[in-house]
Design an enzyme around this catalytic site. Sequence first.
Site, PDB file in Angstrom:
ATOM      1  N   GLU A 103      -5.355   4.090   5.592  1.00 44.96           N
ATOM      2  CA  GLU A 103      -4.985   3.823   4.195  1.00 44.96           C
ATOM      3  C   GLU A 103      -5.385   4.976   3.263  1.00 44.96           C
ATOM      4  OE1 GLU A 103      -5.793  -0.128   2.098  1.00 44.96           O
ATOM      5  OE2 GLU A 103      -6.909   1.278   0.850  1.00 44.96           O
ATOM      6  N   ARG A 132       0.835  -1.216   0.000  1.00 48.49           N
ATOM      7  CA  ARG A 132       0.000   0.000   0.000  1.00 48.49           C
ATOM      8  C   ARG A 132       0.870   1.268   0.000  1.00 48.49           C
ATOM      9  NH1 ARG A 132      -3.017  -3.610  -0.919  1.00 48.49           N
ATOM     10  NH2 ARG A 132      -5.133  -3.932  -0.077  1.00 48.49           N
ATOM     11  N   SER A 184     -10.864  -0.616   2.774  1.00 47.67           N
ATOM     12  CA  SER A 184     -10.174  -0.743   4.069  1.00 47.67           C
ATOM     13  C   SER A 184      -9.764   0.644   4.553  1.00 47.67           C
ATOM     14  CB  SER A 184      -8.904  -1.588   3.929  1.00 47.67           C
ATOM     15  OG  SER A 184      -9.207  -2.889   3.481  1.00 47.67           O
TER      16      SER A 184
HETATM   17  P1  FAD Z   1      -8.498   8.693  -5.730  1.00 45.72           P
HETATM   18  O1  FAD Z   1      -9.240   8.347  -4.496  1.00 45.72           O
HETATM   19  O2  FAD Z   1      -9.116   9.661  -6.665  1.00 45.72           O
HETATM   20  O3  FAD Z   1      -7.042   9.211  -5.328  1.00 45.72           O
HETATM   21  C1  FAD Z   1      -6.278   8.519  -4.379  1.00 45.72           C
HETATM   22  C2  FAD Z   1      -4.904   9.216  -4.263  1.00 45.72           C
HETATM   23  O4  FAD Z   1      -4.201   9.104  -5.497  1.00 45.72           O
HETATM   24  C3  FAD Z   1      -5.019  10.732  -4.006  1.00 45.72           C
HETATM   25  O5  FAD Z   1      -3.907  11.121  -3.235  1.00 45.72           O
HETATM   26  C4  FAD Z   1      -4.911  11.339  -5.395  1.00 45.72           C
HETATM   27  O6  FAD Z   1      -4.395  12.663  -5.373  1.00 45.72           O
HETATM   28  C5  FAD Z   1      -3.944  10.392  -6.065  1.00 45.72           C
HETATM   29  N1  FAD Z   1      -4.125  10.247  -7.510  1.00 45.72           N
HETATM   30  C6  FAD Z   1      -5.233   9.805  -8.150  1.00 45.72           C
HETATM   31  N2  FAD Z   1      -5.008   9.730  -9.477  1.00 45.72           N
HETATM   32  C7  FAD Z   1      -3.737  10.135  -9.674  1.00 45.72           C
HETATM   33  C8  FAD Z   1      -2.904  10.291 -10.823  1.00 45.72           C
HETATM   34  N3  FAD Z   1      -3.324   9.981 -12.048  1.00 45.72           N
HETATM   35  N4  FAD Z   1      -1.625  10.749 -10.655  1.00 45.72           N
HETATM   36  C9  FAD Z   1      -1.167  11.066  -9.417  1.00 45.72           C
HETATM   37  N5  FAD Z   1      -1.912  10.949  -8.292  1.00 45.72           N
HETATM   38  C10 FAD Z   1      -3.175  10.480  -8.421  1.00 45.72           C
HETATM   39  N6  FAD Z   1      -7.549  -0.699  -2.718  1.00 45.72           N
HETATM   40  C11 FAD Z   1      -6.742  -1.794  -2.815  1.00 45.72           C
HETATM   41  O7  FAD Z   1      -5.513  -1.657  -2.923  1.00 45.72           O
HETATM   42  N7  FAD Z   1      -7.260  -3.050  -2.748  1.00 45.72           N
HETATM   43  C12 FAD Z   1      -8.572  -3.283  -2.634  1.00 45.72           C
HETATM   44  O8  FAD Z   1      -9.003  -4.436  -2.586  1.00 45.72           O
HETATM   45  C13 FAD Z   1      -9.443  -2.174  -2.539  1.00 45.72           C
HETATM   46  N8  FAD Z   1     -10.779  -2.336  -2.375  1.00 45.72           N
HETATM   47  C14 FAD Z   1     -11.592  -1.262  -2.272  1.00 45.72           C
HETATM   48  C15 FAD Z   1     -12.972  -1.490  -2.115  1.00 45.72           C
HETATM   49  C16 FAD Z   1     -13.842  -0.420  -2.000  1.00 45.72           C
HETATM   50  C17 FAD Z   1     -15.325  -0.690  -1.834  1.00 45.72           C
HETATM   51  C18 FAD Z   1     -13.341   0.903  -2.069  1.00 45.72           C
HETATM   52  C19 FAD Z   1     -14.286   2.074  -1.981  1.00 45.72           C
HETATM   53  C20 FAD Z   1     -11.979   1.136  -2.211  1.00 45.72           C
HETATM   54  C21 FAD Z   1     -11.093   0.052  -2.312  1.00 45.72           C
HETATM   55  N9  FAD Z   1      -9.708   0.226  -2.468  1.00 45.72           N
HETATM   56  C22 FAD Z   1      -8.882  -0.864  -2.591  1.00 45.72           C
HETATM   57  C23 FAD Z   1      -9.129   1.584  -2.487  1.00 45.72           C
HETATM   58  C24 FAD Z   1      -9.189   2.295  -3.873  1.00 45.72           C
HETATM   59  O9  FAD Z   1     -10.121   1.678  -4.710  1.00 45.72           O
HETATM   60  C25 FAD Z   1      -7.831   2.272  -4.568  1.00 45.72           C
HETATM   61  O10 FAD Z   1      -6.851   2.892  -3.777  1.00 45.72           O
HETATM   62  C26 FAD Z   1      -7.883   2.994  -5.936  1.00 45.72           C
HETATM   63  O11 FAD Z   1      -6.661   2.797  -6.635  1.00 45.72           O
HETATM   64  C27 FAD Z   1      -8.120   4.491  -5.815  1.00 45.72           C
HETATM   65  O12 FAD Z   1      -8.361   4.999  -7.119  1.00 45.72           O
HETATM   66  P2  FAD Z   1      -9.075   6.398  -7.335  1.00 45.72           P
HETATM   67  O13 FAD Z   1      -8.980   6.712  -8.799  1.00 45.72           O
HETATM   68  O14 FAD Z   1     -10.422   6.380  -6.762  1.00 45.72           O
HETATM   69  O15 FAD Z   1      -8.112   7.354  -6.522  1.00 45.72           O
HETATM   70  N1  EPU Z   2     -11.456 -10.254  10.156  1.00 42.82           N
HETATM   71  C1  EPU Z   2     -12.150 -10.330  11.335  1.00 42.82           C
HETATM   72  N2  EPU Z   2     -13.167  -9.456  11.549  1.00 42.82           N
HETATM   73  C2  EPU Z   2     -13.516  -8.503  10.632  1.00 42.82           C
HETATM   74  C3  EPU Z   2     -12.784  -8.407   9.438  1.00 42.82           C
HETATM   75  C4  EPU Z   2     -11.745  -9.307   9.212  1.00 42.82           C
HETATM   76  O1  EPU Z   2     -11.862 -11.164  12.171  1.00 42.82           O
HETATM   77  O2  EPU Z   2     -14.442  -7.751  10.892  1.00 42.82           O
HETATM   78  C5  EPU Z   2     -10.393 -11.218   9.886  1.00 42.82           C
HETATM   79  C6  EPU Z   2     -10.842 -12.197   8.792  1.00 42.82           C
HETATM   80  O3  EPU Z   2     -11.535 -13.283   9.329  1.00 42.82           O
HETATM   81  C7  EPU Z   2      -9.539 -12.622   8.190  1.00 42.82           C
HETATM   82  C8  EPU Z   2      -8.649 -11.394   8.357  1.00 42.82           C
HETATM   83  O4  EPU Z   2      -9.267 -10.561   9.339  1.00 42.82           O
HETATM   84  O5  EPU Z   2      -8.977 -13.685   8.906  1.00 42.82           O
HETATM   85  C9  EPU Z   2      -8.423 -10.623   7.076  1.00 42.82           C
HETATM   86  O6  EPU Z   2      -9.668 -10.199   6.536  1.00 42.82           O
HETATM   87  P1  EPU Z   2      -9.928 -10.122   4.943  1.00 42.82           P
HETATM   88  O7  EPU Z   2      -9.532 -11.398   4.285  1.00 42.82           O
HETATM   89  O8  EPU Z   2     -11.315  -9.624   4.729  1.00 42.82           O
HETATM   90  O9  EPU Z   2      -8.879  -9.075   4.410  1.00 42.82           O
HETATM   91  P2  EPU Z   2      -8.441  -7.656   4.968  1.00 42.82           P
HETATM   92  O10 EPU Z   2      -7.108  -7.799   5.597  1.00 42.82           O
HETATM   93  O11 EPU Z   2      -9.525  -7.071   5.788  1.00 42.82           O
HETATM   94  C10 EPU Z   2      -7.188  -7.008   2.770  1.00 42.82           C
HETATM   95  C11 EPU Z   2      -6.997  -5.729   2.020  1.00 42.82           C
HETATM   96  C12 EPU Z   2      -8.179  -5.511   1.071  1.00 42.82           C
HETATM   97  C13 EPU Z   2      -8.199  -6.652   0.064  1.00 42.82           C
HETATM   98  C14 EPU Z   2      -8.354  -7.979   0.839  1.00 42.82           C
HETATM   99  C15 EPU Z   2      -8.238  -9.174  -0.082  1.00 42.82           C
HETATM  100  C16 EPU Z   2      -5.656  -4.184   3.343  1.00 42.82           C
HETATM  101  C17 EPU Z   2      -5.663  -3.001   4.230  1.00 42.82           C
HETATM  102  N3  EPU Z   2      -6.873  -4.608   2.937  1.00 42.82           N
HETATM  103  O12 EPU Z   2      -8.346  -6.847   3.574  1.00 42.82           O
HETATM  104  O13 EPU Z   2      -7.981  -4.286   0.371  1.00 42.82           O
HETATM  105  O14 EPU Z   2      -9.272  -6.513  -0.835  1.00 42.82           O
HETATM  106  O15 EPU Z   2      -7.317  -8.092   1.827  1.00 42.82           O
HETATM  107  O16 EPU Z   2      -6.913  -9.315  -0.507  1.00 42.82           O
HETATM  108  O17 EPU Z   2      -4.606  -4.711   2.997  1.00 42.82           O
HETATM  109  C18 EPU Z   2      -8.414  -1.943   0.497  1.00 42.82           C
HETATM  110  O18 EPU Z   2      -7.185  -1.795   0.521  1.00 42.82           O
HETATM  111  O19 EPU Z   2      -9.215  -0.988   0.489  1.00 42.82           O
HETATM  112  C19 EPU Z   2      -8.957  -3.289   0.469  1.00 42.82           C
HETATM  113  C20 EPU Z   2     -10.277  -3.547   0.503  1.00 42.82           C
END
Ligand code: FAD
Ligand code: EPU
Length: 339
Positions: free
Chosen positions: A335, A168, A239
């Site tokens: 994050e 991240r 997250s």
């Molecule tokens: P923004 O929110 O618009 O910007 C984020 C940051 O990047 C800001 O600082 C912005 O200034 C900068 N930025 C944006 N575009 C550019 C650019 N072109 N050049 C330079 N800087 C830029 N993240 C994960 O890693 N794994 C996940 O599984 C995951 N699951 C998610 C699930 C949900 C439901 C949500 C809401 C979010 C999740 N995220 C996850 C976080 C998010 O989706 C990612 O970080 C995504 O890459 C953000 O993209 P964005 O275009 O919305 O960025």
């Molecule tokens: N858990 C709990 N209680 C909860 C939530 C989670 O006990 O309320 C436990 C789960 O049972 C599991 C562990 O925590 O054993 C991890 O949970 P999960 O597999 O849901 O993954 P996470 O660590 O919560 C991370 C990333 C996600 C990504 C998933 C799948 C980070 C900060 N988050 O979530 O990324 O989608 O793994 O790879 O690394 C994001 O960055 O926004 C994001 C959604």
Amino acid sequence: MSASSSVQYQHSLQPLNTFGIAATARAYLRVTKKEQLLGVYADGAWATLPKLVLGGGSNVLLTGDFDGLVLHLALEGKELIGGDDRHHFVRASAGENWHAFVQWTVGQGIGGLENLSLIPGTVGAAPIQNIGAYGLEIKDVFHSATVFDPVSGETRVMDAAACRFGYRDSVFKQEGRHLIILDVTFALPKQWTPNLRYAELAAEPGMAEAPTPQQVADAVIAIRRRKLPDPAVIGNAGSFFKNPVVPGAQCAALLARFPNLVHHAQPDGSEKLAAGWLIDQCGWKGKSLGAAGVYPQQALVLVNNGGATGAEVVALAQAIQADVQARYGVLLEPEPVFI
Ligand code: FAD
Ligand code: EPU
């Protein structure tokens, strides 16, 4: 036409952040051409205003109005640009929707991105925090990015080493915060095999029978729909905290007191703890402070229950951090980027 003529003033940012927090930008420009971006930085009238680059707004927390110029990157375009013996090279512009881009590659029979299906946001933001899920991070398939440096006024290409990807994290969250990503090129394998390292993904129906990239994508989508709230229904940024990485000895000491602690050994001997588990154990799941709440199905996701302010989300996050610190001696780091 100058960039200034397309700028809008007192522009609402509420539809532009997935938390759905109400805030206003003093000025706003939807950037559909690279020349508009270069024009803004070449124009002295904009020089002193703070700038905020926004993609899909899915990883930001707006803590108030933005007294500056929001540059909403909407640059479009994606293409297969070639290949070598082992890779297809695929390039997409910064404003392309990430999930649609993943689907487009998979639809052409090119695997490699499917584990990152359904992550909200844009292609240009994907390298910023080295997005990751279900056993894959962007760094594993990243080839290069074209970036604009507003300080030097130059456009250059950065390879993976220059991006210094971590969990991240990347140079774009550190000293390269000012760099603007214009497009990203991915190196996707010609000899594809499914990446089922993540146990929960491997356990999905059909995954044991030589799945295609599309079937893996569909399995990832199914898991995500079960576990994560849809921002179109309930505001959130995924997250809210990173999973904390602690020294092996600290993890061992915690395990002696909390045998059910969820942890994953890292290659360097450190341990990644599940922040969701820590928050859950502190009793926060489903709880609220004002209109900001902890998602009842996933304690790592903070949600906007309706009309939450950025300050309410910050207050909830701080209360959670204090409890986790007091109980486990671990500091949770947010994050999303606080604006
Ligand atoms: P923004 O929110 O618009 O910007 C984020 C940051 O990047 C800001 O600082 C912005 O200034 C900068 N930025 C944006 N575009 C550019 C650019 N072109 N050049 C330079 N800087 C830029 N993240 C994960 O890693 N794994 C996940 O599984 C995951 N699951 C998610 C699930 C949900 C439901 C949500 C809401 C979010 C999740 N995220 C996850 C976080 C998010 O989706 C990612 O970080 C995504 O890459 C953000 O993209 P964005 O275009 O919305 O960025
Ligand atoms: N858990 C709990 N209680 C909860 C939530 C989670 O006990 O309320 C436990 C789960 O049972 C599991 C562990 O925590 O054993 C991890 O949970 P999960 O597999 O849901 O993954 P996470 O660590 O919560 C991370 C990333 C996600 C990504 C998933 C799948 C980070 C900060 N988050 O979530 O990324 O989608 O793994 O790879 O690394 C994001 O960055 O926004 C994001 C959604």
